[in-house]
Each structure stands twice: as structure tokens, then as C-alpha cells.
Design a protein around this motif. Structure first.
Motif, PDB file in Angstrom:
ATOM      1  N   UNK A 198      17.445  57.014   8.919  1.00  0.00           N
ATOM      2  CA  UNK A 198      16.893  55.905   8.147  1.00  0.00           C
ATOM      3  C   UNK A 198      16.587  54.776   9.104  1.00  0.00           C
ATOM      4  N   UNK A 199      15.738  53.845   8.666  1.00  0.00           N
ATOM      5  CA  UNK A 199      15.427  52.653   9.452  1.00  0.00           C
ATOM      6  C   UNK A 199      15.840  51.446   8.631  1.00  0.00           C
ATOM      7  N   UNK A 200      16.680  50.609   9.219  1.00  0.00           N
ATOM      8  CA  UNK A 200      17.151  49.410   8.536  1.00  0.00           C
ATOM      9  C   UNK A 200      17.067  48.232   9.484  1.00  0.00           C
ATOM     10  N   UNK A 252      19.101  54.684  12.254  1.00  0.00           N
ATOM     11  CA  UNK A 252      20.427  55.133  11.864  1.00  0.00           C
ATOM     12  C   UNK A 252      20.386  56.637  11.620  1.00  0.00           C
ATOM     13  N   UNK A 253      21.186  57.373  12.377  1.00  0.00           N
ATOM     14  CA  UNK A 253      21.215  58.823  12.281  1.00  0.00           C
ATOM     15  C   UNK A 253      22.352  59.247  11.356  1.00  0.00           C
ATOM     16  N   UNK A 254      22.081  60.211  10.486  1.00  0.00           N
ATOM     17  CA  UNK A 254      23.083  60.616   9.504  1.00  0.00           C
ATOM     18  C   UNK A 254      23.962  61.743  10.029  1.00  0.00           C
ATOM     19  N   UNK A 255      25.157  61.811   9.496  1.00  0.00           N
ATOM     20  CA  UNK A 255      26.046  62.935   9.751  1.00  0.00           C
ATOM     21  C   UNK A 255      25.762  64.022   8.710  1.00  0.00           C
ATOM     22  N   UNK A 256      26.116  65.263   8.977  1.00  0.00           N
ATOM     23  CA  UNK A 256      25.850  66.342   8.012  1.00  0.00           C
ATOM     24  C   UNK A 256      26.560  66.080   6.690  1.00  0.00           C
TER      25      UNK A 256
END
Length: 230
Positions: A59-61, A66-70
Motif C-alpha cells: 500500500x502507499x500511505x 508499506x509491504x504486507x506480511x502474508x
């Protein structure tokens, strides 16, 4: 929504030319070009391409990637149940698809659209616009780390709550765990009124899915307040 962590490492170099800004609309001329673009997406174009290539959602904030975890199994099962529920009410639903929210780029766990599946395919949608979305859903994934967990909860309950209202998405659903029942979830349904979300109803997901005739993820308990449409 899945827990996100800011990206600290430097993404690998890619030999291809810097990509065009990520599209925020449905226009596609058939040659790979998109129309209707946001400058903020362009600023991270090279990093976007690198992480799309790795298959890592983001996501971009406020200009930050911002990279997500599984997602956990509970998150996946619950998200699928919610999507099945909304499939019965709207022409189409999508999961984990980028949504342009002002200058930010979000990835709701589920969105319900007013477009049909055929329209989505014909337009070659890659990113959704707010005016296409009837319902946005975030399924909260709790993190064992208290600090990260608080950030994740605040993001869904405060930050996205305000963002989705600001772009006029009619309904926002927040789905959360029930501490003493790992098979079920609570669903808070907020409706947009005068530019702000107001709580319309709260229910157990098992009650909503059983009433809609979709598979339940838990044994039914006495019904609670539900959405008028369900």
C-alpha cells in the motif's frame, strides 16, 4: 487488513525503463497505456514494479511504501466468507485489488462494485476508483507484537475509516476476530451519512452468512443486529 510494515531495504535495480505512474482509472487503450494517473504513484514507480515482480502486495500511505506480511489462515477464510456474502448482493466483488484513495493507494481485503464482471474484464481494470466501489471491507489481522498490532488496528479503524469516507464509498465493513471463538468474526457495518460513517449494525459473520445462504465458518448463535439488506 493485513499487517503492513514500512519497506526499509533498497529494492533491486531493474533494467527496464522507469514505468509510467500506476493508473487510478479504468481507461486502457489496448496497447498497454493507461489514462488518468496520480503523480504520487509515479514517485515510487520503480519500487512498485520491483515488488509487483516479487509478488509482494503493498500500500502507499503519505508517499511511503508499506509491504504486507502474508495473511493468516483465519484472515483468508474470513475474507473468502465475506466476499461470498457480498457476491450475492452486488454485480461483482474483488479481493486485494489496488484502490486509489486521493494520493494514497490502498488494497482493501474485499470491494463490492457496481460494475459487472464483464465490464471489469472489458475495461481491463488494474486499479479501482472510489466511484466504482459500493462497499470496502477490511479484515483486521492482529499481530503478536503489541506495537505493530496497535498500528494495524488504528490503520483500519481510524486512517482508512476517514479516507474511505472522504472519497464517498457508501459502506465500510470492519471485520475483526472474536477472542473466544476462532471460527467466527464480528462485522461492523458503517454507512456514509453527510460525509461521515455511522455505525448501522454489528453482527457475527456466521449469522450473516447463514441468513444469506452462503457457507458458514461457525455454528450459528442467536442473531444479533444485522444490516437491513441481509
Amino acid at each position: 487488513m493485513m499487517t503492513f510494515h514500512p519497506l526499509h531495504e533498497q529494492p533491486p535495480r531493474i533494467s527496464t525503463p522507469a514505468p509510467q505512474p500506476v493508473p487510478v482509472g479504468s481507461s486502457h487503450d489496448g496497447r498497454g497505456a493507461h489514462q488518468g494517473l496520480r503523480p504520487c504513484w509515479a514517485a515510487h514507480g520503480r519500487r512498485h514494479a520491483a515488488h509487483r515482480h516479487r509478488g509482494r502486495p503493498f500500500e502507499i500511505s503519505d508517499g511511503k511504501l508499506e509491504i504486507s506480511t502474508p495473511p493468516t489462515p483465519w484472515h483468508q477464510i474470513t475474507t473468502r466468507a465475506v466476499q461470498n456474502l457480498l457476491d450475492a448482493r452486488y454485480p461483482s466483488t474483488l479481493s486485494d485489488v489496488p484502490l486509489a484513495v486521493g494520493d494514497n493507494g490502498r488494497r482493501p481485503d474485499v470491494i463490492a462494485l457496481e460494475l459487472t464482471r464483464e465490464e471489469i474484464l472489458d475495461r481491463r481494470l488494474t486499479i479501482a476508483l472510489p466511484d466504482m466501489v459500493k462497499v470496502a471491507v477490511e479484515v483486521i489481522s492482529h499481530d503478536p507484537d503489541p506495537r505493530r498490532d496497535a498500528i494495524a488496528v488504528r490503520r483500519d479503524r481510524e486512517t482508512k475509516f476517514a479516507e474511505y469516507a472522504s472519497v464517498g464509498i457508501p459502506e465500510y465493513w470492519i471485520v475483526d476476530e472474536i477472542p473466544d471463538d476462532p471460527r467466527d468474526a464480528t462485522v461492523e457495518i458503517f454507512r456514509l451519512e453527510a460525509g461521515r460513517y455511522r455505525l448501522a449494525s454489528t453482527a457475527k459473520l456466521s449469522d450473516l452468512t447463514s441468513r444469506a445462504g452462503t457457507p458458514r465458518i461457525a455454528s450459528a448463535t442467536p442473531p444479533e443486529a444485522t444490516s437491513e439488506e441481509l
